[in-house]
Design an enzyme around this catalytic site. Sequence first.
Site, short mmCIF file in Angstrom:
data_model
loop_
_atom_site.label_atom_id
_atom_site.label_comp_id
_atom_site.label_asym_id
_atom_site.label_seq_id
_atom_site.Cartn_x
_atom_site.Cartn_y
_atom_site.Cartn_z
CE LYS A 1 3.48 36.09 60.46
NZ LYS A 1 3.05 37.49 60.42
CB CYS B 1 -1.40 36.23 57.09
SG CYS B 1 -0.61 37.41 55.99
#
Length: 476
Positions: free
Chosen positions: A230, A288
């Site tokens: 991720k 993010c």
Amino acid sequence: MTLESLMKKRGPIKKIGVIGMGYVGIPAAALFADSPVFEQVYGFQRDSPSSGYKIAMLNRGESPLKGEEPGLEELLKKVTAAGKFRCTSDFSKITGLDAVTISIQTPFLNKDDLLPDFSALKEGIRQVGRHLQPGMLVVLESTITPGTTEGMARELLEQESGLVAGKDFALAHAPERVMVGRLLRNIREHDRCVGGIDEASTKRATELYTPVLTVGKVIPMTATAAEVTKTAENTFRDLQIAAINELALYCEAMGINIYDVRSGIDSLKGEGITRALLWPGAGVGGHCLTKDTYHLERGVQVLGKGNLDYPENELSLYVLARRINDFMPAHMFHLTVDALKRAGVPLNGAKVTVLGWAFLSNADDTRNTPSEPFRNACIREGAQVTVHDPYVAEYPGVPILSSIGDAVKGADAIVIFAGHRQYRALDPKALKQVSGKKHPVIIDVRNLVDPDAYIREGFIYKGIGRGDKNGHKIVG
Ligand code: SAJ
């Protein structure tokens, strides 16, 4: 009794809890609740002054998320009406559940010291630990520093519950991969990396996610591999953006058009050749890409424990990419100052209009927007800055105008910061009239406008990567 037999005795997952009612937790809870496989889903939200209001809204089947999220409100109405989803701040309800997922923000406290701010996450994990029962599954969905699931999370859960991970309860990491504007679709259609601390945990977590995947499939791996996957996939995206931004800066310096170069490079296809070129811009915003690189860097620092073989005294390629992308708002500032100079207008006292406050095109998400450091720099130099965005109603400390006419009135410089479709259709003649300037400046971040159409009207044009136009002859 082994964990597997404990879970077998408990039976299939029927009751689920989702901790954290935000962009990740709300669509996840709604999809779990909509699945015929599961009986009951609780959304857990602290009843805090800043976000307690979400509880009542969600229990009315209303989405507290800003912006358009296709299908979400309908789904929330459906699952609340069916009594399958309920939002609560009563964490003791966790006791009666089979599985709990945790989707809490993991910002960075200090990126230079690579210190993440896990305070909210830790509180959420402790809440789960206090009510954890044998045979339950706990899944971390937040993006976290590699090593967190096996390390901090496991320790806190064991501390609070007195149980042992991998023996009494299952523990896994299944990172979210959602983007605003398509939350439900992303959860259903993207493959899901599912990483347990052991095989039994991976298997149980696979049982949890499989029913909500329509196109996507589960990709099983270890918890740490899922954490690295991720953080690395966002780091690589940031790196790809930095690569094209650097090329854009080079093209400006060499007097050529990045978009010619980009389509040229992009034409090399086939035989597995991909250049994965992204698009240059005014910087990288959002929650993010702006932090996941630092999670990865911290992971290799902590988990790697000095085993990393890397060129001496060389900066991490990924951190350099962060710095290049963080530089782009400053580059927008330099382009604006240079263009105003061509118009004979000092920045001090000039009127600058920012078109686009959201960090993504055609969306209303303003988290870490690159427009903010640009606006701050202009104001520091004595400019008067107005901001327009068709999707953003308000922003703390920054008045957002909804009329382009009002925003551009009397503007010396018009700076397009977001790729909103509305800005593609702007009419240079009308804009010039409203600005009332002989040579207004137009700065284009994403090649939205036709430079020649503006130059013909007497604008002074500058565009990211448009070295072929940035020194154009001024008309009129
Ligand atoms: N950007 C560019 N050029 C591009 C693409 C994006 O300058 O070619 C800029 C955008 O303007 C924006 C920023 O980068 O300011 C981030 O844009 P994004 O499209 O990556 O949007 P995010 O951050 O919401 O989504 C990313 C996605 N990650 C990947 O594609 C690897 C999404 O899949 C993740 O779910 C999300 O991060 C997340 O939550 O981690």
